[in-house]
Design an enzyme around this catalytic site. Structure first.
Site, PDB file in Angstrom:
ATOM      1  N   ASP A 297       0.858  -1.171   0.000  1.00  0.00           N
ATOM      2  CA  ASP A 297       0.000   0.000   0.000  1.00  0.00           C
ATOM      3  C   ASP A 297       0.900   1.228   0.000  1.00  0.00           C
ATOM      4  O   ASP A 297       2.054   1.163   0.411  1.00  0.00           O
ATOM      5  CB  ASP A 297      -0.859  -0.047   1.275  1.00  0.00           C
ATOM      6  CG  ASP A 297      -1.751   1.155   1.382  1.00  0.00           C
ATOM      7  OD1 ASP A 297      -1.780   1.768   2.454  1.00  0.00           O
ATOM      8  OD2 ASP A 297      -2.419   1.482   0.391  1.00  0.00           O
TER       9      ASP A 297
ATOM     10  N   ASP B  72      -1.699  -0.363   6.017  1.00  0.00           N
ATOM     11  CA  ASP B  72      -1.977   0.176   7.346  1.00  0.00           C
ATOM     12  C   ASP B  72      -3.433   0.539   7.557  1.00  0.00           C
ATOM     13  O   ASP B  72      -3.829   0.777   8.679  1.00  0.00           O
ATOM     14  CB  ASP B  72      -1.114   1.408   7.595  1.00  0.00           C
ATOM     15  CG  ASP B  72      -1.536   2.547   6.685  1.00  0.00           C
ATOM     16  OD1 ASP B  72      -1.484   3.712   7.117  1.00  0.00           O
ATOM     17  OD2 ASP B  72      -1.902   2.272   5.532  1.00  0.00           O
TER      18      ASP B  72
ATOM     19  N   ASP C 194      -7.039  -1.970   3.471  1.00  0.00           N
ATOM     20  CA  ASP C 194      -6.068  -3.012   3.141  1.00  0.00           C
ATOM     21  C   ASP C 194      -6.406  -4.337   3.782  1.00  0.00           C
ATOM     22  O   ASP C 194      -5.780  -5.350   3.469  1.00  0.00           O
ATOM     23  CB  ASP C 194      -4.673  -2.614   3.644  1.00  0.00           C
ATOM     24  CG  ASP C 194      -4.206  -1.327   3.025  1.00  0.00           C
ATOM     25  OD1 ASP C 194      -3.651  -0.496   3.766  1.00  0.00           O
ATOM     26  OD2 ASP C 194      -4.396  -1.172   1.814  1.00  0.00           O
TER      27      ASP C 194
END
Lengths: 820, 93
Positions: free
Chosen positions: A173, A514, A518
């Protein structure tokens, strides 16, 4: 959904990863509910303004709720190491059943009764089981988990310790993981030149030239035309760590100016604000009027900032090197170029200008009216541009480089804009220098995108909307053919699809993230890595590993430790399995050749659960033989933990030598007592018969049952000690798979400790008074310890020569047949 | 008279012959018997003590090895680790 809103802005970073606040209004601008402006989401934050709306979804029906359902509905597959251990168990079971059934049939053929044959079958199958292996594997993994915890990598699932070592793809990410998740001023344009600002977390980068007067004016405007301020009571904290009340861009400007030019508050106090027009989306600028600090000068200072093209329209002059110059075409041209360039870097650009209002038109005490503008807002003096970006974390480019050289593919998957995503990917190393996407090639060669050969582009940037239309084959195609991929504007569902696509191609996938968006991907991946400090609780829950200090570089540590423990587990298993052969063969010979039992059950357990434990665990402390980070990730289909070559070495070669050593000791003791080997064959029935108390040996001596049994148990003890002695050599050769022991060194102190303890335990079991009653283990004459020494030496020499041949002929027969 | 001698001798012999351990110590006044039996005598007590001392020494040595931070002194010919397996010349025995 909104019915009414007033300058309403939300920060969607927890859902989509976009760090820029988005403005919301009651108009339906897009079909996609994630893109449209009139919907706000559960768990996002409002940063500014007021609004009124109606709730359209609650609980599980909200976008957040749907992500949560998706995450909890996913079933996690087996970890790679669990698959390997299962494969290994199949092999061992196969060998055990084969041996058992063979000897069952043999026993029947030799005339034993059914019951006896079944007992033999069970005995052989049980003797094949390496009892201590489960404990050894668990301890090895735990030791590695402890080592990783010292390096701030918290592993939640013990088996995940090894998974990073087998990883071949990392899907990362962007916001908060690769970047710091705070807007920072990156570039400035003034005096016809682009200047770079320092974006590192600890101000360790290069500084720019601050001597120009233009810079002072620019800093002044940025500081004054700004409504953000530091929260109270933070003077002790470093500037970058302070909390700011205000939106992201203004906070960035505030921190930048505070760092470069000193206290902004003092500056603001000196230049008191008289009037201001706050930022609104129609005007696209923000304006404020201040009294100057120069008490002799009664003019007012008007400062303005906003979208660069609007600011430029309001300006007639431009400041160069502190002097006002009229704006000409050349300067406008260079402005446009700078704006294009900074925009192309994915940064958010703001323009700044000012003017001193003439004293005659605007005397001291003039009532400035902000609703009905009664002062000039044109003919201003343009000063410069400042652009901001969410910068990458300091350790990330290095970590990505190391992962690359370890053969791991790094893919960026984010919900943010394609341009920002691509810029960060370039900054971090995911798209390396010299690699272009099809759009880059088209732009460079000045041909339409459709004419570019897709095979030329090694990198690609894929938008979420395009992703929806891709079939599975097209997705596989993209993943296979491109080495550097960036997915932008992806929804949580799409992140999941990407992870599944990679796994379909046979890769072992790690996902780092985080945010809440996700979490489905984190759960589905073979290993999910969450940020410890800035990560949301949902992501930490879904992940298998947490980076306690948010340091992306810990992933490199994880890969290294994972690969190391895989190698060391191989060595440990090879060591433990080897002693199986000298444990099984006595039983087989007992059945076939009718000799007295050479090795009893209790002594087998003393080996598997007693003396072999510490050396097997000590192999987990071995250092790497060669640079493990330069190897390709292992192929989960071809590179198994336990393969035929390991079995061939352990069972077929070293194990056989060990069995011969044990039998040698056995025959020596019986011969010294009077039973020469020829006498022993076929003696079993009489030997085990309690009623026979006058069994004759080769010299005519007569033995009672008890006397014979004492000799037999002494033989068991001697066989046990012989196995201990040959296992010394085994642990030393299992230390290395390719290097010579002289190259590797004996620096593993735990291994030497293991050797000492193993021997001490063997001596204790043999000599302790009472052992003869408790475990039926008898004291051995010192000379009998030395029976197995030549075989131990033979094992050492044999394996050193094998490894020498292996090193000298890479790819040769020796390597193909015996390198495990 | 012969019968008495035989009975006495027999009663001496019986307990000795019936001993559970393999050491047939015939308590005979005749030296010849003692000489014949000496190959069968072995000092297991000293052996046990010696063995236990050996075990304890090794055990303590192992613990000491772990606890001290210095490099072990009983290591097997340690040599500097080769940096690269491709360039390392295998040290022939």
């Amino acid at each position: 959904m909104f019915s009414l809103s007033l300058c309403f802005q939300v920060d969607n970073s927890s859902l989509t990863g976009e760090s820029e606040p988005q403005s919301r209004s009651p108009d339906n601008t897009h079909d996609n509910p994630l893109e449209t402006r009139n919907v706000a989401f559960f768990s996002t934050n409002c940063v500014e303004g007021t609004a009124r709306g109606i709730v359209i979804c609650t609980g599980d029906h909200t976008v957040m709720g749907r992500i949560a359902t998706l995450t909890s509905g996913l079933e996690t597959g087996k970890t790679p190491i669990a698959k390997e251990i299962e494969h290994f168990i199949h092999i061992i079971t196969g060998v055990a059943v084969f041996l058992g059934v063979t000897f069952f049939i043999l026993a029947i053929v030799l005339g034993y009764s059914w019951l006896e044959a079944v007992i033999f079958l069970i005995g052989i199958i049980v003797a094949n089981v390496p009892e201590g292996l489960l404990a050894t594997v668990t301890v090895c993994l735990t030791l590695t988990a402890k080592r990783m915890a010292k390096k701030n990598c918290l592993v939640k699932n013990l088996e995940a310790v090894e998974t990073l070592g087998s990883t071949s793809t990392i899907c990362s990410d962007k916001t908060g993981t690769l970047t710091q998740n705070r807007m920072t001023v990156a570039h400035m344009w003034f005096d016809n030149q682009i200047h770079e600002a320092d974006t590192t977390e600890d101000q360790s980068g290069a500084s720019f030239d601050k001597s120009s007067v233009t810079w002072l004016s620019l800093a002044r405007v940025a500081g004054l035309c700004n409504r953000a301020q530091f929260k109270a009571g933070q003077d002790a904290l470093p500037i970058l760590k302070r909390d700011v009340a205000g939106d992201a861009s203004e906070s960035a400007l505030l921190k930048c100016i505070e760092l470069c030019c000193g206290s902004v508050r003092a500056n603001r106090d000196r230049n008191k604000k008289v009037a201001e027009i706050p930022f609104n989306s129609t005007n696209k600028y923000q304006l404020s009027i201040h009294e100057t600090e120069d008490t002799n000068d009664n003019r007012y200072l008007l400062v303005m900032k906003g979208a660069p093209e609007r600011i430029l329209d309001c300006c007639s002059t431009i400041m160069v090197q502190g002097k006002e110059q009229p704006m000409d075409e050349e300067l406008k041209e260079s402005f446009q170029n700078a704006y294009m360039e900074l925009g192309g870097l994915g940064e958010r650009v703001l323009g700044f200008c000012h003017t001193m209002l003439a004293e005659d038109q605007y005397p001291k005490g003039f009532a400035f009216d902000t609703d009905d503008v009664n002062f000039q807002t044109d003919q201003l003096c343009f000063i410069g541009l400042m652009s901001m970006i969410d910068p990458p974390r300091a350790a990330v480019p290095d970590a990505v480089g190391k992962c690359r050289s370890a053969g791991i593919k790094v893919i960026m998957v984010t919900g943010d804009h394609p341009i920002t995503a691509k810029a960060i990917a370039k900054g971090v190393g995911i798209i390396s220098e010299g690699n272009e996407t099809v759009e880059d090639i088209a732009a460079r060669l000045n041909i339409p995108v459709s004419q570019v050969n897709p095979r030329d582009a090694k990198a690609c940037v894929i938008h979420g909307t395009d992703l929806k239309d891709l079939s599975q084959d097209q997705m596989d195609d993209i993943l296979r053919n491109h080495t550097e991929i960036v997915f932008a504007r992806t929804s949580p569902q799409q992140k999941l699809i990407i992870v599944e696509g990679c796994q379909r191609l046979g890769a072992i996938v790690a996902v780092t993230g985080d945010g809440v968006n996700d979490s489905p991907a984190l759960k589905k991946a073979d290993i999910g890595v969450a940020m410890g400090i800035s990560g949301s609780d949902v992501s930490k829950q879904a992940a298998d590993m947490i980076l306690l200090d948010d340091n992306f570089a810990s992933i490199v540590t994880g890969v290294e430790e994972g690969r190391l423990i895989f190698d060391n587990l191989k060595k440990s298993i090879a060591y433990t399995l080897t002693s199986n052969i000298p444990e099984i063969t006595p039983f087989l010979l007992f059945i076939c050749a009718n000799i007295p039992l050479p090795l009893g059950t209790i002594t087998i357990l003393c080996i598997d659960l007693g003396t072999d434990m510490v050396p097997a665990i000590s192999l987990a402390y071995e250092t790497a033989e060669s640079d493990i980070m330069k190897r390709q990730p292992r192929n989960p289909f071809r590179d198994k933990l336990v393969n035929e070559r390991l079995i061939s070495i352990a069972y077929g070669q070293i194990g056989m030598i060990q069995a011969v050593a044990g039998f040698f000791a056995y025959f020596v003791i019986l011969a010294e007592n009077g039973f020469l080997p020829s006498k022993l064959v076929g003696i079993r029935l009489n030997w085990d018969d309690r009623s026979v108390n006058d069994l004759e040996d080769s010299y005519g001596q007569q033995w009672t049952y008890e006397q014979r049994k004492i000799v037999e148990f002494t033989c068991h003890t001697a066989f046990f000690v012989s196995i201990v002695v040959v296992q010394w050599a085994d642990v030393i050769i299992c230390k290395t798979r390719r290097n010579s022991v002289f190259q590797q060194g004996m620096r593993n102190k735990i291994l030497i400790f293991g050797l000492f303890e193993e021997t001490a335990l063997a001596a204790f079991l043999s000599y302790c008074p009472g052992m003869d009653v408790a475990l039926r283990m008898y004291p051995l004459k010192p000379s009998w310890w030395f029976c197995a020494f030549p075989y131990s030496f033979l094992i050492f020499v044999y394996d050193e020569v094998r490894k020498l041949l292996l090193r000298r002929n890479p790819g040769g027969w020796v390597e193909r047949e015996t390198y495990y | 008279m012969d019968l008495v001698t035989l009975v006495v001798f027999g009663s001496w012999l019986a307990p000795a012959l019936g001993s559970a351990f393999g050491r047939e110590v015939i308590a005979s006044a005749e030296n010849a018997d003692k000489d014949y039996d000496s190959p069968f005598e072995y000092d297991y007590e000293s052996l046990r003590i010696g063995g236990l001392v050996f075990a304890v020494v090794l055990f303590v040595l192992g613990i000491v090895l772990i606890v001290t931070k210095k490099c072990s002194c009983s290591s097997d010919k340690p040599r500097p680790k080769a940096p690269d397996e491709e360039t390392a010349v295998p040290i022939a025995q």
